[in-house]
Design a protein around this motif. Structure first.
Motif, PDB file in Angstrom:
ATOM      1  N   ASN A 214       0.825  -1.212   0.000  1.00  0.00           N
ATOM      2  CA  ASN A 214       0.000   0.000   0.000  1.00  0.00           C
ATOM      3  C   ASN A 214       0.860   1.263   0.000  1.00  0.00           C
ATOM      4  O   ASN A 214       2.097   1.193   0.002  1.00  0.00           O
ATOM      5  N   LYS A 215       0.237   2.430   0.011  1.00  0.00           N
ATOM      6  CA  LYS A 215       0.952   3.707  -0.069  1.00  0.00           C
ATOM      7  C   LYS A 215       1.827   3.967   1.145  1.00  0.00           C
ATOM      8  O   LYS A 215       2.764   4.752   1.078  1.00  0.00           O
TER       9      LYS A 215
ATOM     10  N   SER B 205      -3.059  -3.372   5.114  1.00  0.00           N
ATOM     11  CA  SER B 205      -3.257  -2.348   6.152  1.00  0.00           C
ATOM     12  C   SER B 205      -2.813  -2.853   7.526  1.00  0.00           C
ATOM     13  O   SER B 205      -2.575  -2.071   8.427  1.00  0.00           O
ATOM     14  N   TYR B 206      -2.691  -4.166   7.668  1.00  0.00           N
ATOM     15  CA  TYR B 206      -2.210  -4.773   8.924  1.00  0.00           C
ATOM     16  C   TYR B 206      -0.779  -5.287   8.800  1.00  0.00           C
ATOM     17  O   TYR B 206      -0.246  -5.860   9.732  1.00  0.00           O
TER      18      TYR B 206
ATOM     19  N   GLY C 180       2.882  -4.401   3.409  1.00  0.00           N
ATOM     20  CA  GLY C 180       2.535  -5.445   2.457  1.00  0.00           C
ATOM     21  C   GLY C 180       1.492  -6.416   2.957  1.00  0.00           C
ATOM     22  O   GLY C 180       1.396  -6.697   4.152  1.00  0.00           O
ATOM     23  N   GLY C 181       0.710  -6.921   2.034  1.00  0.00           N
ATOM     24  CA  GLY C 181      -0.254  -7.978   2.291  1.00  0.00           C
ATOM     25  C   GLY C 181      -0.095  -9.054   1.231  1.00  0.00           C
ATOM     26  O   GLY C 181       0.212  -8.763   0.076  1.00  0.00           O
ATOM     27  N   LEU C 182      -0.281 -10.304   1.619  1.00  0.00           N
ATOM     28  CA  LEU C 182      -0.056 -11.438   0.729  1.00  0.00           C
ATOM     29  C   LEU C 182      -1.270 -12.349   0.755  1.00  0.00           C
ATOM     30  O   LEU C 182      -1.812 -12.639   1.824  1.00  0.00           O
ATOM     31  N   SER C 183      -1.700 -12.799  -0.417  1.00  0.00           N
ATOM     32  CA  SER C 183      -2.815 -13.725  -0.509  1.00  0.00           C
ATOM     33  C   SER C 183      -2.584 -14.640  -1.701  1.00  0.00           C
ATOM     34  O   SER C 183      -1.895 -14.276  -2.647  1.00  0.00           O
TER      35      SER C 183
END
Length: 89
Positions: A51-52, A81-82, A56-59
């Motif tokens: 995100n800005k 966001s987490y 990072g998020g991973l799926s």
């Protein structure tokens, strides 16, 4: 699949996509003799979203259908966001 991935990559700058497709033969022996021989095919798609804020998020998904890819993208976006700070290569 190609169309949805191209659209996502154009829409978002902070996104990485990995696709893995593996075909093989599974062998099982019992009492030193061949018991089972099966062909297999596995596939998966992983999306990393940064995100800005640089988090990072991973799926991932084991389906290469459009709906599954969109769902994996949205999950990665929400999870970012987490997430912890990361950087794209």
């Amino acid at each position: 699949m190609k169309e949805i991935l191209e659209a996502l990559l154009k829409k978002e700058k902070g996104i990485e996509v990995w696709i893995e497709i593996e075909d093989g033969i599974e062998l099982e022996k019992r009492d030193r003799k061949l018991f089972l021989k099966e062909n297999y095919s596995d596939q998966s798609l992983t999306i990393r979203y940064v995100n800005k804020e640089g988090k990072g998020g991973l799926s991932y998904t084991t389906s290469l259908e459009t709906e599954a890819i969109e769902e994996a993208y949205l999950k990665a976006k929400v999870l970012s966001s987490y997430g912890v700070p990361v950087c794209l290569p």
